[in-house]
Design a protein around this motif. Structure first.
Motif, PDB file in Angstrom:
ATOM      1  N   UNK A 122       0.834  -1.208   0.000  1.00  0.00           N
ATOM      2  CA  UNK A 122       0.000   0.000   0.000  1.00  0.00           C
ATOM      3  C   UNK A 122       0.864   1.251   0.000  1.00  0.00           C
ATOM      4  N   UNK A 123       1.893   1.252   0.834  1.00  0.00           N
ATOM      5  CA  UNK A 123       2.761   2.434   0.887  1.00  0.00           C
ATOM      6  C   UNK A 123       3.512   2.610  -0.432  1.00  0.00           C
ATOM      7  N   UNK A 124       3.998   1.514  -1.002  1.00  0.00           N
ATOM      8  CA  UNK A 124       4.687   1.594  -2.294  1.00  0.00           C
ATOM      9  C   UNK A 124       3.749   2.172  -3.353  1.00  0.00           C
ATOM     10  N   UNK A 125       2.514   1.695  -3.371  1.00  0.00           N
ATOM     11  CA  UNK A 125       1.538   2.134  -4.377  1.00  0.00           C
ATOM     12  C   UNK A 125       1.233   3.617  -4.227  1.00  0.00           C
ATOM     13  N   UNK A 126       0.966   4.062  -3.013  1.00  0.00           N
ATOM     14  CA  UNK A 126       0.591   5.469  -2.828  1.00  0.00           C
ATOM     15  C   UNK A 126       1.761   6.396  -3.154  1.00  0.00           C
ATOM     16  N   UNK A 127       2.974   5.991  -2.781  1.00  0.00           N
ATOM     17  CA  UNK A 127       4.144   6.817  -3.113  1.00  0.00           C
ATOM     18  C   UNK A 127       4.402   6.813  -4.621  1.00  0.00           C
ATOM     19  N   UNK A 181     -13.283  -4.324  -4.680  1.00  0.00           N
ATOM     20  CA  UNK A 181     -12.788  -5.311  -5.630  1.00  0.00           C
ATOM     21  C   UNK A 181     -13.561  -5.361  -6.938  1.00  0.00           C
ATOM     22  N   UNK A 182     -14.531  -4.495  -7.109  1.00  0.00           N
ATOM     23  CA  UNK A 182     -15.205  -4.400  -8.405  1.00  0.00           C
ATOM     24  C   UNK A 182     -14.234  -3.715  -9.358  1.00  0.00           C
ATOM     25  N   UNK A 183     -14.435  -3.890 -10.615  1.00  0.00           N
ATOM     26  CA  UNK A 183     -13.485  -3.303 -11.562  1.00  0.00           C
ATOM     27  C   UNK A 183     -13.994  -2.015 -12.187  1.00  0.00           C
ATOM     28  N   UNK A 184     -14.796  -1.261 -11.436  1.00  0.00           N
ATOM     29  CA  UNK A 184     -15.260   0.020 -11.950  1.00  0.00           C
ATOM     30  C   UNK A 184     -14.427   1.155 -11.346  1.00  0.00           C
ATOM     31  N   UNK A 185     -14.559   2.335 -11.916  1.00  0.00           N
ATOM     32  CA  UNK A 185     -13.736   3.475 -11.503  1.00  0.00           C
ATOM     33  C   UNK A 185     -13.959   3.850 -10.037  1.00  0.00           C
ATOM     34  N   UNK A 186     -15.198   3.821  -9.571  1.00  0.00           N
ATOM     35  CA  UNK A 186     -15.481   4.172  -8.172  1.00  0.00           C
ATOM     36  C   UNK A 186     -14.802   3.200  -7.211  1.00  0.00           C
ATOM     37  N   UNK A 187     -14.859   1.921  -7.545  1.00  0.00           N
ATOM     38  CA  UNK A 187     -14.239   0.902  -6.701  1.00  0.00           C
ATOM     39  C   UNK A 187     -12.723   1.094  -6.641  1.00  0.00           C
ATOM     40  N   UNK A 188     -12.127   1.405  -7.759  1.00  0.00           N
ATOM     41  CA  UNK A 188     -10.681   1.628  -7.794  1.00  0.00           C
ATOM     42  C   UNK A 188     -10.313   2.866  -6.978  1.00  0.00           C
ATOM     43  N   UNK A 189     -11.136   3.886  -7.060  1.00  0.00           N
ATOM     44  CA  UNK A 189     -10.907   5.091  -6.267  1.00  0.00           C
ATOM     45  C   UNK A 189     -11.018   4.793  -4.766  1.00  0.00           C
ATOM     46  N   UNK A 190     -12.023   4.004  -4.391  1.00  0.00           N
ATOM     47  CA  UNK A 190     -12.165   3.621  -2.979  1.00  0.00           C
ATOM     48  C   UNK A 190     -10.982   2.762  -2.537  1.00  0.00           C
ATOM     49  N   UNK A 191     -10.523   1.862  -3.409  1.00  0.00           N
ATOM     50  CA  UNK A 191      -9.365   1.033  -3.072  1.00  0.00           C
ATOM     51  C   UNK A 191      -8.136   1.906  -2.839  1.00  0.00           C
ATOM     52  N   UNK A 192      -7.934   2.913  -3.666  1.00  0.00           N
ATOM     53  CA  UNK A 192      -6.801   3.817  -3.450  1.00  0.00           C
ATOM     54  C   UNK A 192      -6.902   4.527  -2.100  1.00  0.00           C
ATOM     55  N   UNK A 193      -8.112   4.928  -1.719  1.00  0.00           N
ATOM     56  CA  UNK A 193      -8.288   5.560  -0.406  1.00  0.00           C
ATOM     57  C   UNK A 193      -8.018   4.564   0.722  1.00  0.00           C
ATOM     58  N   UNK A 194      -8.431   3.315   0.539  1.00  0.00           N
ATOM     59  CA  UNK A 194      -8.126   2.278   1.528  1.00  0.00           C
ATOM     60  C   UNK A 194      -6.614   2.086   1.622  1.00  0.00           C
ATOM     61  N   UNK A 195      -5.930   2.138   0.491  1.00  0.00           N
ATOM     62  CA  UNK A 195      -4.476   2.002   0.494  1.00  0.00           C
ATOM     63  C   UNK A 195      -3.807   3.176   1.200  1.00  0.00           C
ATOM     64  N   UNK A 196      -4.387   4.361   1.090  1.00  0.00           N
ATOM     65  CA  UNK A 196      -3.872   5.507   1.865  1.00  0.00           C
ATOM     66  C   UNK A 196      -4.003   5.229   3.357  1.00  0.00           C
ATOM     67  N   UNK A 197      -5.131   4.638   3.753  1.00  0.00           N
ATOM     68  CA  UNK A 197      -5.307   4.273   5.165  1.00  0.00           C
ATOM     69  C   UNK A 197      -4.284   3.227   5.589  1.00  0.00           C
ATOM     70  N   UNK A 198      -4.046   2.244   4.739  1.00  0.00           N
ATOM     71  CA  UNK A 198      -3.055   1.217   5.054  1.00  0.00           C
ATOM     72  C   UNK A 198      -1.648   1.803   5.101  1.00  0.00           C
ATOM     73  N   UNK A 199      -1.399   2.850   4.325  1.00  0.00           N
ATOM     74  CA  UNK A 199      -0.114   3.552   4.388  1.00  0.00           C
ATOM     75  C   UNK A 199       0.076   4.180   5.767  1.00  0.00           C
ATOM     76  N   UNK A 200      -1.008   4.698   6.341  1.00  0.00           N
ATOM     77  CA  UNK A 200      -0.929   5.245   7.701  1.00  0.00           C
ATOM     78  C   UNK A 200      -0.569   4.133   8.689  1.00  0.00           C
ATOM     79  N   UNK A 201      -1.105   2.940   8.461  1.00  0.00           N
ATOM     80  CA  UNK A 201      -0.757   1.799   9.311  1.00  0.00           C
ATOM     81  C   UNK A 201       0.729   1.467   9.143  1.00  0.00           C
ATOM     82  N   UNK A 202       1.229   1.500   7.911  1.00  0.00           N
ATOM     83  CA  UNK A 202       2.651   1.230   7.667  1.00  0.00           C
ATOM     84  C   UNK A 202       3.523   2.257   8.384  1.00  0.00           C
ATOM     85  N   UNK A 203       3.152   3.521   8.321  1.00  0.00           N
ATOM     86  CA  UNK A 203       3.916   4.562   9.011  1.00  0.00           C
ATOM     87  C   UNK A 203       3.905   4.331  10.523  1.00  0.00           C
TER      88      UNK A 203
END
Length: 140
Positions: free
Chosen positions: A51-56, A109-131
């Motif tokens: 998640x941190x790698x992806x967001x960076x 996990x849906x393959x639509x744009x909204x789902x991908x956007x939500x996944x990116x936000x979840x990854x930002x949250x997981x980046x906070x966990x990594x930090x």
């Protein structure tokens, strides 16, 4: 799925540590508790690394643009990490109660744009966990 009290306190402390509110605190709590109860903390640790790698990487890719030097290689690594983190998260939630599993499948996990956007936000949250983890703090 009820989130443990220790996890709720962790989420509160995590937001304070990050200096911002999480996009999906309930889902982060679900992931932490699922990893703990199923003995899959290693999967969660791997997911927060990606998640941190992806967001960076995403930030760098936006900054240098598609014509920038190294963009193609970075885009390939970004895509590979997206596939890896998606697989890790799916593995974590596959043994969860149906309501939690359904929520993750529908939201992230849906393959639509909204789902991908939500996944990116979840990854930002997981980046906070990594930090949080980089600072030597334990998961609940």
């Amino acid at each position: 799925m009820e989130i443990r009290n220790e996890t709720r306190q962790f989420l509160h402390d995590l937001e304070r540590h990050a200096g911002k509110r999480l996009f999906f605190p309930e889902e982060i709590g679900n992931l932490v508790d699922l990893a703990r109860t199923t003995g899959k903390l290693e999967l969660l640790e791997d997911a927060i690394f990606h998640a941190k790698f992806i967001t960076k990487s995403y930030g760098v890719m936006k900054r240098i643009g598609a014509d920038g030097e190294g963009y193609g290689k970075m885009a390939g690594e970004f895509q590979a990490s997206m596939e890896k983190v998606s697989t890790l998260l799916r593995t974590l939630v596959k043994e969860s109660p149906d309501d939690v599993k359904g929520k993750f499948v529908h939201r992230f996990f849906s393959l639509d744009q909204e789902s991908i956007s939500r996944l990116m936000n979840l990854l930002h949250d997981l980046t906070a966990v990594k930090n949080w983890r980089v600072d030597g703090k334990p998961l609940p």
